[in-house]
Scaffold this active site. Structure first.
Site, PDB file in Angstrom:
ATOM      1  N   ILE A 188       0.836  -1.206   0.000  1.00  0.00           N
ATOM      2  CA  ILE A 188       0.000   0.000   0.000  1.00  0.00           C
ATOM      3  C   ILE A 188       0.874   1.261   0.000  1.00  0.00           C
ATOM      4  O   ILE A 188       0.578   2.239  -0.691  1.00  0.00           O
ATOM      5  CB  ILE A 188      -0.938  -0.020   1.232  1.00  0.00           C
ATOM      6  CG1 ILE A 188      -1.925  -1.195   1.129  1.00  0.00           C
ATOM      7  CG2 ILE A 188      -1.686   1.302   1.367  1.00  0.00           C
ATOM      8  CD1 ILE A 188      -2.731  -1.454   2.406  1.00  0.00           C
ATOM      9  N   TYR A 222      -3.361  -7.001  16.765  1.00  0.00           N
ATOM     10  CA  TYR A 222      -3.293  -6.118  15.585  1.00  0.00           C
ATOM     11  C   TYR A 222      -4.495  -5.174  15.588  1.00  0.00           C
ATOM     12  O   TYR A 222      -4.343  -3.954  15.405  1.00  0.00           O
ATOM     13  CB  TYR A 222      -3.269  -6.980  14.312  1.00  0.00           C
ATOM     14  CG  TYR A 222      -3.317  -6.193  13.027  1.00  0.00           C
ATOM     15  CD1 TYR A 222      -2.168  -5.644  12.471  1.00  0.00           C
ATOM     16  CD2 TYR A 222      -4.529  -5.998  12.347  1.00  0.00           C
ATOM     17  CE1 TYR A 222      -2.219  -4.907  11.284  1.00  0.00           C
ATOM     18  CE2 TYR A 222      -4.585  -5.278  11.165  1.00  0.00           C
ATOM     19  CZ  TYR A 222      -3.431  -4.738  10.637  1.00  0.00           C
ATOM     20  OH  TYR A 222      -3.490  -4.012   9.459  1.00  0.00           O
TER      21      TYR A 222
HETATM   22  N1  LIG Z   1      -2.909  -5.412   3.496  1.00  0.00           N
HETATM   23  C1  LIG Z   1      -4.080  -5.190   4.077  1.00  0.00           C
HETATM   24  O1  LIG Z   1      -5.064  -5.909   3.837  1.00  0.00           O
HETATM   25  C2  LIG Z   1      -4.265  -4.047   5.029  1.00  0.00           C
HETATM   26  C3  LIG Z   1      -3.223  -3.253   5.472  1.00  0.00           C
HETATM   27  N2  LIG Z   1      -3.459  -2.237   6.351  1.00  0.00           N
HETATM   28  C4  LIG Z   1      -2.383  -1.402   6.845  1.00  0.00           C
HETATM   29  O2  LIG Z   1      -1.777  -0.715   5.761  1.00  0.00           O
HETATM   30  C5  LIG Z   1      -0.379  -0.508   5.998  1.00  0.00           C
HETATM   31  C6  LIG Z   1       0.433  -1.086   4.852  1.00  0.00           C
HETATM   32  O3  LIG Z   1       0.112  -2.463   4.736  1.00  0.00           O
HETATM   33  P1  LIG Z   1       0.685  -3.402   3.566  1.00  0.00           P
HETATM   34  O4  LIG Z   1       1.208  -2.594   2.453  1.00  0.00           O
HETATM   35  O5  LIG Z   1      -0.359  -4.405   3.296  1.00  0.00           O
HETATM   36  O6  LIG Z   1       1.888  -4.103   4.345  1.00  0.00           O
HETATM   37  P2  LIG Z   1       3.278  -4.680   3.804  1.00  0.00           P
HETATM   38  O7  LIG Z   1       3.746  -5.622   4.847  1.00  0.00           O
HETATM   39  O8  LIG Z   1       3.133  -5.177   2.416  1.00  0.00           O
HETATM   40  O9  LIG Z   1       4.209  -3.385   3.780  1.00  0.00           O
HETATM   41  C7  LIG Z   1       4.515  -2.722   4.981  1.00  0.00           C
HETATM   42  C8  LIG Z   1       5.788  -1.940   4.793  1.00  0.00           C
HETATM   43  O10 LIG Z   1       6.090  -1.334   6.063  1.00  0.00           O
HETATM   44  C9  LIG Z   1       7.463  -1.551   6.356  1.00  0.00           C
HETATM   45  N3  LIG Z   1       7.693  -1.588   7.803  1.00  0.00           N
HETATM   46  C10 LIG Z   1       7.337  -2.558   8.691  1.00  0.00           C
HETATM   47  N4  LIG Z   1       7.771  -2.269   9.913  1.00  0.00           N
HETATM   48  C11 LIG Z   1       8.401  -1.075   9.830  1.00  0.00           C
HETATM   49  C12 LIG Z   1       9.074  -0.246  10.753  1.00  0.00           C
HETATM   50  N5  LIG Z   1       9.176  -0.593  12.052  1.00  0.00           N
HETATM   51  N6  LIG Z   1       9.603   0.922  10.319  1.00  0.00           N
HETATM   52  C13 LIG Z   1       9.504   1.290   9.019  1.00  0.00           C
HETATM   53  N7  LIG Z   1       8.897   0.536   8.086  1.00  0.00           N
HETATM   54  C14 LIG Z   1       8.361  -0.633   8.483  1.00  0.00           C
HETATM   55  C15 LIG Z   1       7.781  -2.901   5.726  1.00  0.00           C
HETATM   56  O11 LIG Z   1       9.168  -3.070   5.510  1.00  0.00           O
HETATM   57  C16 LIG Z   1       6.982  -2.840   4.432  1.00  0.00           C
HETATM   58  O12 LIG Z   1       7.697  -2.281   3.368  1.00  0.00           O
HETATM   59  C17 LIG Z   1      -0.100  -1.177   7.351  1.00  0.00           C
HETATM   60  O13 LIG Z   1      -0.154  -0.225   8.376  1.00  0.00           O
HETATM   61  C18 LIG Z   1      -1.250  -2.168   7.479  1.00  0.00           C
HETATM   62  O14 LIG Z   1      -1.507  -2.489   8.833  1.00  0.00           O
HETATM   63  C19 LIG Z   1      -4.711  -1.965   6.811  1.00  0.00           C
HETATM   64  C20 LIG Z   1      -5.761  -2.705   6.402  1.00  0.00           C
HETATM   65  C21 LIG Z   1      -5.633  -3.804   5.478  1.00  0.00           C
HETATM   66  C1  LIG Z   2      -4.444  -6.510   7.446  1.00  0.00           C
HETATM   67  C2  LIG Z   2      -5.711  -5.969   7.926  1.00  0.00           C
HETATM   68  O1  LIG Z   2      -5.777  -4.892   8.416  1.00  0.00           O
HETATM   69  C3  LIG Z   2      -6.835  -6.758   7.768  1.00  0.00           C
HETATM   70  C4  LIG Z   2      -8.047  -6.404   8.466  1.00  0.00           C
HETATM   71  O2  LIG Z   2      -6.809  -7.703   7.074  1.00  0.00           O
END
Ligand SMILES: NC(=O)C1=CN([C@@H]2O[C@H](COP(=O)(O)OP(=O)(O)OC[C@H]3O[C@@H](n4cnc5c(N)ncnc54)[C@H](O)[C@@H]3O)[C@@H](O)[C@H]2O)C=CC1
Ligand SMILES: CC(=O)C(C)=O
Length: 257
Positions: free
Chosen positions: A13, A153
């Site tokens: 994202i 989470y």
């Molecule tokens: N994938 C999903 O279905 C959903 C994601 N989200 C939220 O959206 C955001 C992005 O999620 P995604 O792109 O799916 O995750 P992802 O795991 O694909 O990417 C997350 C990025 O954050 C970086 N990261 C992790 N810990 C870190 C730290 N301590 N300091 C700096 N960077 C760090 C990782 O290296 C990675 O590049 C997150 O906050 C997640 O909780 C929310 C709802 C749904």
């Molecule tokens: C990763 C995340 O936020 C969900 C609800 O799947």
């Protein structure tokens, strides 16, 4: 030209948001953990192809000194910080009875404290600049409903919504708006990990948990990063000027609240 910082921009994202904000004409500072430097540099180069300035920075959002440096480097190298997108986060898929206090703390250190540090350090910079700003955080549908096996989470994402509401009220006098985005199921590496871990706990095949969750999506498909980036583009731009303290669902119609 405004300057936007996106954390966790190497993939998923965050990458989609970085590219969309660059396409919108923001100069972009993109940050992630040092272990993601190759992916981050690829995102930076793609962003720069939109004709904006871009820098890649490394830091851990759970660490105060690191976040301070990210904000200072952004302002120094690109001239200001006008938009902060506190996107970085980690998942944890575990029954509550199996979560150790250390594991609880790690999730909150990144998802809760990380957003707190990015919000407050960005606000300090924006207040010093004196021209307002937009602060945007990553919450989730799991910040609106506590999901079984994603309990810790979920609690960290409820925290993001509370911080967003409080910050919006405290910083409105400085012309800073604060909002959060709440995606549903987004097809990223994070969901690959959640699907794998849910499958292992429930004894179902890879892909089955995601299919089950996706069956409840009104629009009939899981989300892409671009679906989320479109909302962040709006929150980062002038069309959202009269909006603050909101945590906006962008979930294809999974939750109706
Ligand atoms: N994938 C999903 O279905 C959903 C994601 N989200 C939220 O959206 C955001 C992005 O999620 P995604 O792109 O799916 O995750 P992802 O795991 O694909 O990417 C997350 C990025 O954050 C970086 N990261 C992790 N810990 C870190 C730290 N301590 N300091 C700096 N960077 C760090 C990782 O290296 C990675 O590049 C997150 O906050 C997640 O909780 C929310 C709802 C749904
Ligand atoms: C990763 C995340 O936020 C969900 C609800 O799947």
């Amino acid at each position: 030209m405004t300057v936007a910082h996106v954390t966790g921009a190497a993939r998923g994202i965050g990458r989609a948001i970085a590219l969309r904000l660059a396409q919108d004409g923001h100069n972009v500072a993109l940050s992630d953990l040092p272990s993601m430097s190759a992916e981050l540099e690829a995102t930076r180069q793609e962003a720069q192809a939109h004709g904006v300035r871009s820098v890649a920075l490394h830091g851990d959002v759970s660490d105060l000194a690191s976040v301070r440096a990210l904000v200072a480097d952004t302002a120094e190298r690109l001239g200001s910080l006008d938009v902060m997108v506190a996107n970085a986060g980690i998942a944890q898929t575990k029954a509550l009875l199996d979560v150790s206090p250390q594991e609880y703390d790690r999730v909150h250190a990144v998802n809760g404290r990380g957003v707190f540090l990015c919000y407050t350090e960005a606000a300090r910079q924006m207040i010093a600049q004196g021209s307002g700003g937009k602060i945007i955080g990553a919450a989730s549908i799991a910040g609106h409903k506590g999901f079984a096996l994603l309990g810790v989470y979920s609690s960290s994402k409820f925290a993001v919504r509370a911080l967003t509401q409080a910050a919006a009220q405290e910083w409105a006098p400085h012309g800073i708006t604060v909002n959060a985005y709440c995606p549903g199921i987004v097809d990223t590496a994070m969901w690959v990990e959640i699907d794998r871990d849910l499958g292992a706990i429930n004894g179902v095949d890879t892909g089955e948990s995601m299919r089950e969750m996706a069956a409840g999506i009104t629009l009939g498909r899981v989300s892409t990063g671009d679906d989320v980036a479109k909302l962040v583009s709006f929150l980062a731009g002038p069309d959202s000027d009269y909006m603050t303290g909101q945590s906006v669902l962008v979930d294809g119609g999974m939750l109706f609240v």
